[in-house]
Design an enzyme around this catalytic site. Sequence first.
Site: not given
Ligand code: PLP
Length: 412
Positions: A240, A275, A277, A313, A345
């Site tokens: 996250g 992480p 992202r 997205r 479309c």
């Molecule tokens: C998706 C996910 C992450 C990574 O989340 P990010 O926002 O990409 O860092 C980590 N742990 C679990 C269990 C996830 O499902």
Amino acid sequence: MSATDANRVEGATAVRRLADWDGARLRALAGEFETPLYVLDLDRVHENATRLLRAFPDADVSYAVKANATRGVLETVRDAGLGAECGSAGEVRRALDAGFPGERVRYTAVNPPARDLDEVVSLSHDHDLVLTVDSVDTFERVADRDFAGRLCVRVNPGVGAGHHAKVTTGDAPQFGVPYDRAAALCAEVRERGFDLVGLHAHAGSGISGEGLAAHAELVRRLSALGREVGDLDFVAVGGGFGVPCRPEDPPLDLDAVAAATREAFDCEARLAIEPGRYVVADAGVLLAATTAVTETPETTVVGCDAGMTTLLRPALYDAYHEVRVLAPDAADRPTARCLVAGPVCETADVLARDRPLPEPAVDDVLAVGNAGAYAYEMASQYNSRPRPAVVSLAGDPLVRRETLADLTRLEH
Ligand SMILES: *Cc1c(COP(=O)(O)O)cnc(C)c1O
């Protein structure tokens, strides 16, 4: 020292903006490999991974594979020294194929299909991976399969359920064993002879300066549970870690996140983070070619050859992705407010709305930023559109473009 300075690693900045990419290089790649095209800078992936390891020197750092499972990315992340956090049997397979040692692979089941459990339990015979169960039922299904490897329990830490006003919206944790029942499940897992090695929680995406208090609360609660359960190898507090999407958004102050995490973590077990992202988002761009430019009373509609089937997205989350016109004379053009739309479309088939851009012309190359995470991964064949190619910034093909023949490959 500013946050930006503090986040510098060997001259690499904490965030790479779309403006930082070499426009001539990207145009050359679009010319050579055609569009739509994903470009991944694997050196940048390595830098991001290294920055995480330095900010969390004592932690077990894993990469959440679902952000981008391309082989080149997995190998780069593995070389940098991260483990692999997998959400499906397919991701476990890809992580092992990319050379992650089994001990560094974790499979986090979310309502796992039987086929996933069968495959992962079978792989566990040869690879000492960790299997994380998200419910009592998942534990029973794993036990039924005579799983003999390392187990972890996913906990819903309850942060967001009123413990902290700031996190009662958005990505409140909705997965895992309820916090007040987790210790009992852990005790039962052990009584029945299983090797319980960890606890896990992931609160969703969006750790930012503002989200730090909620993150710290999750870490505090999970490590308290870790002390109660005792004798664990690790306590994983999820991913996250935020990545700025607008040019004016500040980069995540990773050292501040690390400090807040360290302060909140009070447990003998090792801290683990995962992480996705953060490792790949700013290491990728999507290149598209403009196909039509139409002035309407409301906006300039810029048609291009990439859309929701290439990058979902914006349509799915209303996500903001920066757009750059790569034409050499872009700086000399008047600004127009543009709707950048794809070839499907559907009114949702949009990459950007109401966006001031140097007025595009047909056959310009557009670059779309922050396209390294949850981008190619979510590409589809909807509208019978072959998925795009992926190349490295160095010009190595990573994933070939699908052909029209690929569309019907699976049909009987
Ligand atoms: C998706 C996910 C992450 C990574 O989340 P990010 O926002 O990409 O860092 C980590 N742990 C679990 C269990 C996830 O499902």
